[in-house]
Design an enzyme around this catalytic site. Structure first.
Site, short mmCIF file in Angstrom:
data_model
loop_
_atom_site.label_atom_id
_atom_site.label_comp_id
_atom_site.label_asym_id
_atom_site.label_seq_id
_atom_site.Cartn_x
_atom_site.Cartn_y
_atom_site.Cartn_z
N GLY A 1 0.80 -1.22 0.00
CA GLY A 1 0.00 0.00 0.00
C GLY A 1 0.83 1.27 0.00
O GLY A 1 0.30 2.36 0.16
N ASP B 1 -0.72 6.97 -7.81
CA ASP B 1 0.56 6.43 -7.34
C ASP B 1 1.72 6.93 -8.21
O ASP B 1 2.77 7.31 -7.70
CB ASP B 1 0.54 4.89 -7.36
CG ASP B 1 -0.37 4.31 -6.28
OD1 ASP B 1 -1.12 5.09 -5.66
OD2 ASP B 1 -0.32 3.09 -6.07
C1 MEV Z 1 -3.96 2.71 -4.64
O1 MEV Z 1 -2.76 3.26 -4.12
C2 MEV Z 1 -5.04 3.74 -4.63
C3 MEV Z 1 -6.40 3.26 -5.15
O2 MEV Z 1 -7.28 4.39 -5.06
C4 MEV Z 1 -6.33 2.76 -6.58
C5 MEV Z 1 -6.04 3.86 -7.60
O3 MEV Z 1 -6.23 5.02 -7.31
O4 MEV Z 1 -5.63 3.49 -8.72
C6 MEV Z 1 -7.01 2.16 -4.28
#
Ligand code: MEV
Length: 300
Positions: free
Chosen positions: A96, A141
């Protein structure tokens, strides 16, 4: 590594507020950490090594990392089999914390330093690599990994650096469970399809991200803490928390944190806690649960 090695760096990230909602066009607030992934690219024979992730791969292997690197190199006009890549990873994988985007940015920058490719090509190559891991990523990200700092991201406007009154120290706690972001994003999409009221939770997560930006701008840590707590509740409602993440969040609050929540896709991975003056207590509680935690300064 040969003498012609070039280097690139990508930041690891923490999403403060708005994960999952950002997939649906809502804003999210995120920060690049000082730690991330550093890539060294040199003339070679297609070896990809990341000792911290116990990765020792060869171009041609059937693995998502190789598929991502192939696509990225192709986009930058380089044959991946003619390079060796050495990755120094300071963030855990699939936790994460944006490890795949940090790796993609680091490799793309290291390769671009050989070809003279510009930032636009680097970002397009990173997006191609991220699609291997996350299928339809929002792009948050990749934006944080390449830009660092604190910012607001939405699908339409992209990344905008956000004013922040003073740097904040966050505790980051690792559940030790790994997971696949794309599975969590699909699970939320299924839930929204089956149970349309779930979209209201998504909208509320977006509202919390907007409120979080105000709290960051004014330095209101109490409010930011409440927003973390509410966001964790909503993310749990969307089904992306786990008993282990809930236990880390509860432990942080019991140790005096103003707020704590899961960060990123959930389903395992990491939590963040805002605990001015109580950060060491939070880390200690997490250790007593058998979980590793560390501190990161956001907005410095
Ligand atoms: C992943 O770091 C964040 C999410 O919102 C997926 C995305 O934004 O692509 C869960």
């Amino acid at each position: 590594m040969t003498e012609d090695a070039t280097t690139g760096f990508g930041h690891g990230k923490v999403i403060l507020l708005g994960e999952h909602a950002v997939v649906y066009g809502q804003p999210a607030v995120a920060a690049g950490m000082q730690v991330g992934v550093r890539a060294h690219a040199s003339t070679g024979t297609g070896c990809v090594r990341a000792p911290a992730w116990q990765l020792d791969l060869q171009v041609g292997d059937d693995s998502p990392v190789i598929a991502a690197i192939d696509r990225l190199c192709q986009r930058l006009g380089v044959a991946s089999r003619d390079l060796d890549l050495w990755l120094e990873a300071e963030v855990p994988a699939r936790a994460g914390l944006g490890s795949s985007a940090a790796m993609a940015v680091a490799v793309a920058r290291a390769v671009a330093a050989r070809t003279g490719a510009g930032e636009e090509d680097v970002l397009a190559a990173v997006a191609a690599a991220e699609a291997v891991f996350h299928k339809t990523p929002s792009g948050i990200d990749a934006a944080v990994a390449s830009r660092g700092g604190v910012g607001r991201f939405d699908r339409e406007a992209g990344w905008q650096a956000t004013p922040i009154r003073q740097p904040i120290e966050l505790c980051v706690g690792l559940s030790g469970q790994t997971r696949q972001t794309s599975d969590l994003v699909s699970a939320v999409a299924d839930l929204c399809e089956r149970t349309p009221v779930a979209r209201r939770l998504i909208d509320a997560l977006g509202d919390l991200a907007r409120a979080g930006m105000e709290a960051l701008a004014s330095g209101d840590r109490e409010s930011l803490g409440h927003q973390f707590n509410m966001a964790h509740g909503l993310l749990s409602g969307l089904g992306v928390s786990t008993p282990e993440l809930d236990a880390l969040v509860r432990a942080a609050r019991a140790a005096g944190a103003l707020g704590a929540k899961l960060t990123g896709a959930g389903g395992g991975g990491a939590v963040i806690a805002l605990a001015p003056d109580r950060a060491e207590d939070v880390l200690k509680r997490w250790r007593s649960l058998g979980c590793y935690g560390f501190l990161t300064l956001v907005g410095k």
